[in-house]
Structures are given as structure tokens and as C-alpha cells.
Design a protein around this motif. Structure first.
Motif, mmCIF file in Angstrom:
data_model
loop_
_atom_site.group_PDB
_atom_site.id
_atom_site.type_symbol
_atom_site.label_atom_id
_atom_site.label_comp_id
_atom_site.label_asym_id
_atom_site.label_seq_id
_atom_site.Cartn_x
_atom_site.Cartn_y
_atom_site.Cartn_z
ATOM 1 N N VAL A 1 -30.389 -3.003 -63.902
ATOM 2 C CA VAL A 1 -31.416 -2.774 -62.875
ATOM 3 C C VAL A 1 -31.547 -4.012 -62.002
ATOM 4 C CG1 VAL A 1 -33.791 -2.038 -62.425
ATOM 5 C CG2 VAL A 1 -32.661 -1.328 -64.545
ATOM 6 N N ASN B 1 -27.615 0.155 -68.559
ATOM 7 C CA ASN B 1 -28.234 0.290 -67.241
ATOM 8 C C ASN B 1 -28.535 -1.101 -66.690
ATOM 9 O OD1 ASN B 1 -29.547 1.190 -64.987
ATOM 10 N ND2 ASN B 1 -31.399 1.876 -66.056
ATOM 11 N N ALA C 1 -39.153 -0.021 -73.041
ATOM 12 C CA ALA C 1 -37.962 -0.631 -72.440
ATOM 13 C C ALA C 1 -37.981 -2.123 -72.728
ATOM 14 C CB ALA C 1 -37.938 -0.417 -70.929
ATOM 15 N N TRP D 1 -34.693 2.652 -61.075
ATOM 16 C CA TRP D 1 -35.340 2.596 -62.380
ATOM 17 C C TRP D 1 -36.728 1.988 -62.320
ATOM 18 C CZ3 TRP D 1 -37.477 -0.090 -66.380
ATOM 19 C CH2 TRP D 1 -37.498 0.582 -67.606
ATOM 20 N N MET E 1 -37.565 -4.519 -70.768
ATOM 21 C CA MET E 1 -38.221 -5.324 -69.732
ATOM 22 C C MET E 1 -39.733 -5.252 -69.784
ATOM 23 S SD MET E 1 -39.742 -3.138 -67.432
ATOM 24 C CE MET E 1 -39.807 -3.920 -65.848
ATOM 25 N N MET F 1 -33.359 -1.522 -77.650
ATOM 26 C CA MET F 1 -32.732 -1.730 -76.350
ATOM 27 C C MET F 1 -32.263 -3.172 -76.256
ATOM 28 S SD MET F 1 -32.104 0.136 -73.782
ATOM 29 C CE MET F 1 -33.101 1.182 -72.745
ATOM 30 N N ARG G 1 -39.983 5.945 -76.859
ATOM 31 C CA ARG G 1 -40.085 6.782 -75.659
ATOM 32 C C ARG G 1 -40.251 8.219 -76.114
ATOM 33 N NH1 ARG G 1 -35.263 5.134 -71.377
ATOM 34 N NH2 ARG G 1 -35.879 2.949 -71.231
ATOM 35 N N ASP H 1 -32.736 -6.822 -64.839
ATOM 36 C CA ASP H 1 -33.246 -6.224 -66.070
ATOM 37 C C ASP H 1 -32.144 -5.295 -66.541
ATOM 38 O OD1 ASP H 1 -34.395 -4.346 -67.845
ATOM 39 O OD2 ASP H 1 -35.291 -3.230 -66.167
ATOM 40 N N THR H 2 -31.693 -5.436 -67.774
ATOM 41 C CA THR H 2 -30.684 -4.467 -68.227
ATOM 42 C C THR H 2 -31.132 -3.805 -69.525
ATOM 43 O OG1 THR H 2 -29.208 -5.679 -69.747
ATOM 44 C CG2 THR H 2 -28.930 -6.105 -67.368
ATOM 45 N N GLY H 3 -30.631 -2.617 -69.757
ATOM 46 C CA GLY H 3 -30.954 -1.892 -70.977
ATOM 47 C C GLY H 3 -29.698 -1.245 -71.532
HETATM 48 N N1 GLY Z 1 -34.849 -1.277 -68.170
HETATM 49 C C1 GLY Z 1 -33.685 -0.547 -68.030
HETATM 50 C C2 GLY Z 1 -33.575 0.591 -68.959
HETATM 51 O O1 GLY Z 1 -34.366 0.669 -69.906
HETATM 52 O O2 GLY Z 1 -32.742 1.444 -68.783
#
Ligand code: GLY
Length: 285
Positions: free
Chosen positions: A201, A199, A43, A157, A45, A90, A71, A222-224
Motif C-alpha cells: 500500500v 499487498n 491489519a 486500500w 498497519m 499479517m 477480520r 504499508d504492506t500486508g
Molecule cells: N494493510 C494492507 C493489508 O492489510 O492488506
């Protein structure tokens, strides 16, 4: 909505957040540093956990990156759905005790509907059920259809130990023809109709090894936002694999293997798996 190459999309995202005071950093290595809870960076973050917890001081309280991730939790789905791979990039914007929900939501909406011109009536947002603050921001600071805001219990998350929190996810409805046809199909369904594209967070807890959630000293963002997923939307492709970020590998593999793409489902799955795994392995090496 206009066509955008993967490269242009990555640049537009980073530039948007730089314009809004963020420091752009390069992707960190896939090998985590000082984090025994992770085998691979999975991720945006993950390389910044110590900034979220306050153990280290970030070079700036706002950072943006396009982080390479691996992942493996969805490895069995690779090639079988439009959106799963083991390797992806990401896009993320991060706040370490700086802005919180208000700017994170407002900027995400502005980027998607202003910069990328995604159709507003196709966008949905989910929130954690008791997150009245996020609901209020979505309904007062954006012009999302309020009926497109859904409360979901699993909107929380975390990755390994460390910083985590409730989140708000943004989905795009790709149309009935991409759905499973089930009468209960909706946001959060496993099929390919409602695609999660971002996303957000609201990182406010520190999960310990024994499963406790301690409040963090400051609140963070934190965004993804999955680069390949968003590219598939902007390039109007049936899956991430057909985007310009991945398709050249499929074309090459299909030439080498002398197998035509788009003729046989099982062959297509194999070619998609090759494209995905080739990217993962290259960047892991
Ligand atoms: N850290 C947020 C995500 O990977 O969805």
C-alpha cells in the motif's frame, strides 16, 4: 521453492526486513488503542496510524512486524474457501516518510523470488490504473513477466478512518485445477486459483470521518503479507487450514469429536471453523 514451516517463514520475513534497516516490533494487542473506528486490529498497519499521519513519532522510520489480526468481514467464507479465516497473522514492513514504492516493490520481489524461491512465471502483480510509477518500477526493477501486470480499479486500500492509498497486490497462480473453470477466471477472481499473497500500500491520504481524502504530510509504505496464505504455498497444501499453523487444531478437534478429517465436506468445514474460531477466541481473550 522449498518447504518452510510457519515459524521459519515468519522469522525469515522479519529477518529480511531487519537486514534492510527495519526495527522489529512485537505484535500489538488485538484491542485498538485510541481508534474508535475499529473494534479489532485487522491489519498490520492499524496500530501505527498515528505514525503514518505524523501525529506521533515512530521509534524508527522503518518497522517490521507479524501482527495478530481479526477480520470478521469474511466470516461466512471461513472453512468454505482455502484462504479465509477470522484470525490470521499479517507480516508487514512499514515506512513512515522513509522509502516509498521503489524499495517496497523491489524488496517484495526479492523476498518472494530470492529468499523463498517462488516460481517467477507464476507470479502476478496488480496496480491502480493510473499508477504509472508502480508500473515502471515493476517492469524495470524486477523481472516479472510484463504481461502479468494487471490494472485494477479497486486497488485502493483503507481500514476505518485514517491513512490509506492506492496499492499493488502480488498474486500466485496455483494452477487451473484450483480454479473455477470460468472463461473469465483471472487475477481478482473470487475462486482459489489466483491467491493474493502480498499487498503493497502506497499510503498517501488521510481519510476523514466525513469521507474526505486529505494528502498526508509525507508518503509512506504499508504492506500486508498473510502468513498462513504464504505458508500454504510453501507447504504445498490445498488450503491454509492444512498448514502447520492450523492443522494441529483440526487434528485435535477431530479426535475429540470423533470425526475423521478429509472424508466428508460438511464435517471438514465444521472442523475448519472450529480451528479458525478457536484461534480467534484465544487471542481475543
Ligand atoms: N494493510 C494492507 C493489508 O492489510 O492488506
Amino acid at each position: 521453492m522449498k518447504y518452510m514451516s510457519g515459524k521459519e517463514l515468519r522469522r525469515r520475513y522479519l529477518d529480511f526486513f531487519v537486514k534492510n534497516g527495519h526495527l522489529e516490533l512485537p505484535s500489538a494487542s488485538l484491542i485498538p488503542k485510541d481508534d474508535p473506528s475499529l473494534l479489532m486490529i485487522g491489519a498490520g498497519m492499524a496500530p501505527f496510524k498515528a505514525y503514518f499521519t505524523g501525529k506521533m513519532t515512530p521509534p524508527r522510520t522503518r518497522i517490521t512486524t507479524s501482527q495478530r489480526c481479526v477480520r470478521t468481514g469474511d466470516i461466512e467464507n471461513v472453512g468454505r474457501t482455502a484462504r479465509h479465516h477470522t484470525y490470521f497473522e499479517m507480516l508487514g514492513n512499514f515506512s513512515f516518510g522513509d522509502y516509498f514504492k521503489y524499495d517496497a516493490i523491489k524488496w517484495a520481489w526479492e523476498f518472494l523470488t530470492g529468499e523463498l524461491e517462488l516460481p517467477k512465471d507464476k507470479l502476478w502483480a496488480t496496480i491502480y490504473p493510473d499508477d504509472d510509477e508502480a508500473y515502471k518500477i515493476w517492469t524495470t526493477e524486477t523481472d516479472i513477466n510484463p504481461e502479468h501486470i494487471v490494472k485494477l480499479e479497486d486497488n485502493f486500500w483503507e481500514i476505518g478512518t485514517g491513512p490509506c492509498g492506492p496499492d499493488s497486490e502480488i498474486f500466485i497462480d496455483l494452477g487451473e485445477e484450483r480454479g473455477c473453470g470460468s472463461p473469465t477466471c483471472g487475477v481478482g477472481c473470487d475462486c482459489d486459483r489466483y491467491l493474493e499473497i502480498w499487498n503493497l500500500v502506497f499510503t498517501q491520504y488521510d481519510r476523514t470521518e466525513d469521507g474526505k481524502y486529505n494528502p498526508l504530510v509525507h508518503k509512506n509504505i504499508d504492506t500486508g503479507c498473510g502468513l498462513e496464505r504464504l505458508a500454504s504455498v510453501l507447504q504445498n497444501k490445498p488450503s491454509n487450514f492444512e498448514t502447520d499453523l492450523m492443522f494441529p487444531i483440526i487434528e485435535y478437534a477431530s479426535k475429540v469429536a470423533n470425526k475423521e478429517y478429509g472424508k466428508d465436506k460438511e464435517t471438514d468445514i465444521s472442523l475448519k471453523v472450529i480451528a479458525d474460531h478457536a484461534r480467534s477466541i484465544s487471542f481475543m481473550v
